[in-house]
Design a protein around this motif. Structure first.
Motif, mmCIF file in Angstrom:
data_model
loop_
_atom_site.group_PDB
_atom_site.id
_atom_site.type_symbol
_atom_site.label_atom_id
_atom_site.label_comp_id
_atom_site.label_asym_id
_atom_site.label_seq_id
_atom_site.Cartn_x
_atom_site.Cartn_y
_atom_site.Cartn_z
ATOM 1 N N GLU A 191 -36.169 37.872 -14.248
ATOM 2 C CA GLU A 191 -35.100 37.173 -14.961
ATOM 3 C C GLU A 191 -34.265 38.148 -15.777
ATOM 4 N N LEU A 192 -34.932 39.014 -16.515
ATOM 5 C CA LEU A 192 -34.230 39.988 -17.350
ATOM 6 C C LEU A 192 -33.426 40.963 -16.505
ATOM 7 N N THR A 193 -34.002 41.397 -15.387
ATOM 8 C CA THR A 193 -33.309 42.345 -14.510
ATOM 9 C C THR A 193 -32.035 41.725 -13.944
ATOM 10 N N ARG A 194 -32.131 40.486 -13.481
ATOM 11 C CA ARG A 194 -30.935 39.807 -12.949
ATOM 12 C C ARG A 194 -29.888 39.630 -14.038
ATOM 13 N N TYR A 195 -30.336 39.300 -15.221
ATOM 14 C CA TYR A 195 -29.414 39.105 -16.339
ATOM 15 C C TYR A 195 -28.691 40.410 -16.678
ATOM 16 N N ILE A 196 -29.452 41.497 -16.782
ATOM 17 C CA ILE A 196 -28.863 42.795 -17.121
ATOM 18 C C ILE A 196 -27.892 43.237 -16.034
ATOM 19 N N GLU A 197 -28.290 43.077 -14.775
ATOM 20 C CA GLU A 197 -27.420 43.472 -13.668
ATOM 21 C C GLU A 197 -26.117 42.674 -13.684
ATOM 22 N N SER A 198 -26.200 41.374 -13.967
ATOM 23 C CA SER A 198 -24.988 40.552 -13.979
ATOM 24 C C SER A 198 -24.064 40.956 -15.122
ATOM 25 N N GLN A 199 -24.641 41.327 -16.274
ATOM 26 C CA GLN A 199 -23.816 41.759 -17.391
ATOM 27 C C GLN A 199 -23.176 43.116 -17.113
ATOM 28 N N CYS A 200 -23.886 43.978 -16.426
ATOM 29 C CA CYS A 200 -23.322 45.288 -16.082
ATOM 30 C C CYS A 200 -22.125 45.147 -15.142
ATOM 31 N N LYS A 201 -22.157 44.146 -14.274
ATOM 32 C CA LYS A 201 -21.040 43.926 -13.363
ATOM 33 C C LYS A 201 -19.806 43.416 -14.097
ATOM 34 N N ARG A 202 -20.025 42.794 -15.252
ATOM 35 C CA ARG A 202 -18.910 42.226 -16.015
ATOM 36 C C ARG A 202 -18.303 43.219 -16.991
ATOM 37 N N SER A 203 -18.980 44.351 -17.234
ATOM 38 C CA SER A 203 -18.536 45.303 -18.248
ATOM 39 C C SER A 203 -18.290 46.679 -17.639
ATOM 40 N N THR A 204 -17.094 47.201 -17.823
ATOM 41 C CA THR A 204 -16.780 48.547 -17.325
ATOM 42 C C THR A 204 -17.660 49.592 -17.990
ATOM 43 N N ASP A 205 -17.925 49.433 -19.285
ATOM 44 C CA ASP A 205 -18.743 50.405 -20.014
ATOM 45 C C ASP A 205 -20.168 50.460 -19.493
ATOM 46 N N LEU A 206 -20.650 49.343 -18.937
ATOM 47 C CA LEU A 206 -22.044 49.256 -18.512
ATOM 48 C C LEU A 206 -22.226 49.351 -17.003
ATOM 49 N N SER A 207 -21.128 49.558 -16.269
ATOM 50 C CA SER A 207 -21.212 49.551 -14.806
ATOM 51 C C SER A 207 -22.179 50.614 -14.282
ATOM 52 N N GLN A 208 -22.218 51.774 -14.940
ATOM 53 C CA GLN A 208 -23.114 52.844 -14.513
ATOM 54 C C GLN A 208 -24.571 52.469 -14.738
#
Length: 291
Positions: free
Chosen positions: A115-132
């Protein structure tokens, strides 16, 4: 894992400001000094479940309902020799703060980590700063990420934090010596920030002043930190950034910081290479020693 943690006690001066006079030109704040003994303990399965779950709910804010916090709390308590809690009235009381690290690769098959992994991955896709950051969690990347979770009650001073990070480094070192799975390549710190936003209270009755409009405009982009230590830690980061929560909040007016402005909480993540983590913790200690 070798056990090392002896009880540490630190006396911290906590200030409580009394109400000041309405005349700013002549008023002086009366300040009471409160002496508090903060005690550091290992996580205690028999005492800490409800307190840790409450702190996790505060950490994840409105998105907390997206996770099985009971399962996450159980996972934290399943490694009682790693991480710390902070209390003020003995071991059997609820923690006022905690810090721990979870091996996301070792526990990848557990539903709560998924659950946490999917959540983090989805947030990274929404944020340019976190895409890496998202690439470190996605196969075939072989990074071993330690998820650092830490939170404290709002009136607990930041000075309790450096000892917890210092002890975590020691515990990880001893765990690695014991061949336990804590030899990480990266540490991912999950935290919170906020932005100031214009309040909508009485906006129909009270025209917005130029000062109000300017503050609201400025607040919409400036990030503030619930955890001051995050500003230090992210200087050592591979990637860091804030992100909006998936769930709708109750609104900024319920979290007013100033008369004219409310706040909009956001999530925040900081990814630090393991080779730089010790230096980041040392910088954190130096920062609070100078404060």
């Amino acid at each position: 894992m070798a056990k090392r943690k002896e009880l540490e006690v630190e006396r911290v001066k906590e200030q409580e400001s009394a109400e000041s006079s309405s005349d700013e030109s002549s008023s002086e704040d009366d300040t009471d000094m409160l002496d508090v003994d903060f005690e550091w303990f290992d996580p205690q399965p028999e005492h800490d479940f409800h307190g840790l779950k409450t702190l996790l709910r505060q950490l994840f804010d409105v998105d907390a309902q997206s996770f099985d916090l009971s399962a996450l709390t159980d996972l934290i308590l399943a490694q009682p020799l790693l991480g710390s809690t902070v209390k003020v009235e003995g071991n059997e009381t609820d923690p006022y703060a905690f810090l721990t690290v979870l091996n996301m690769h070792e526990h990848k098959d557990k539903p709560i980590i998924q659950e946490l992994t999917r959540y983090i991955e989805s947030q990274c896709k929404r944020s340019t700063d976190l895409s890496q950051l998202g690439t470190f969690l996605t196969p075939p990347n072989e990074s071993r990420v330690g998820l650092v979770l830490t939170e404290r009650l709002i009136n607990i001073p930041s000075e309790v934090v450096p000892p917890m990070y210092k002890m975590l480094l020691e515990e990880i070192s001893w765990a690695i010596e014991e061949k336990e799975p804590y030899n990480f390549t990266h540490y991912l710190i999950f935290s919170k920030t906020y932005r100031e936003v214009a309040s909508v209270l009485d906006e129909e009755d009270t025209p917005k002043t130029k000062k109000h409009k300017k503050a609201a405009k400025k607040g919409s982009s400036e990030i503030f930190y619930f955890h001051p230590e995050d500003e230090v830690l992210q200087r050592h980061a591979v990637a860091s950034g804030s992100f909006g929560y998936l769930k709708e909040s109750a609104g900024s007016d319920s979290k007013r910081t100033f008369q004219e402005l409310g706040i909009k909480p956001e999530g925040h993540m900081i990814l630090i290479e393991a080779a730089k983590f010790e230096g980041a913790v040392k910088a954190l200690q130096d920062y609070f020693n100078q404060s």
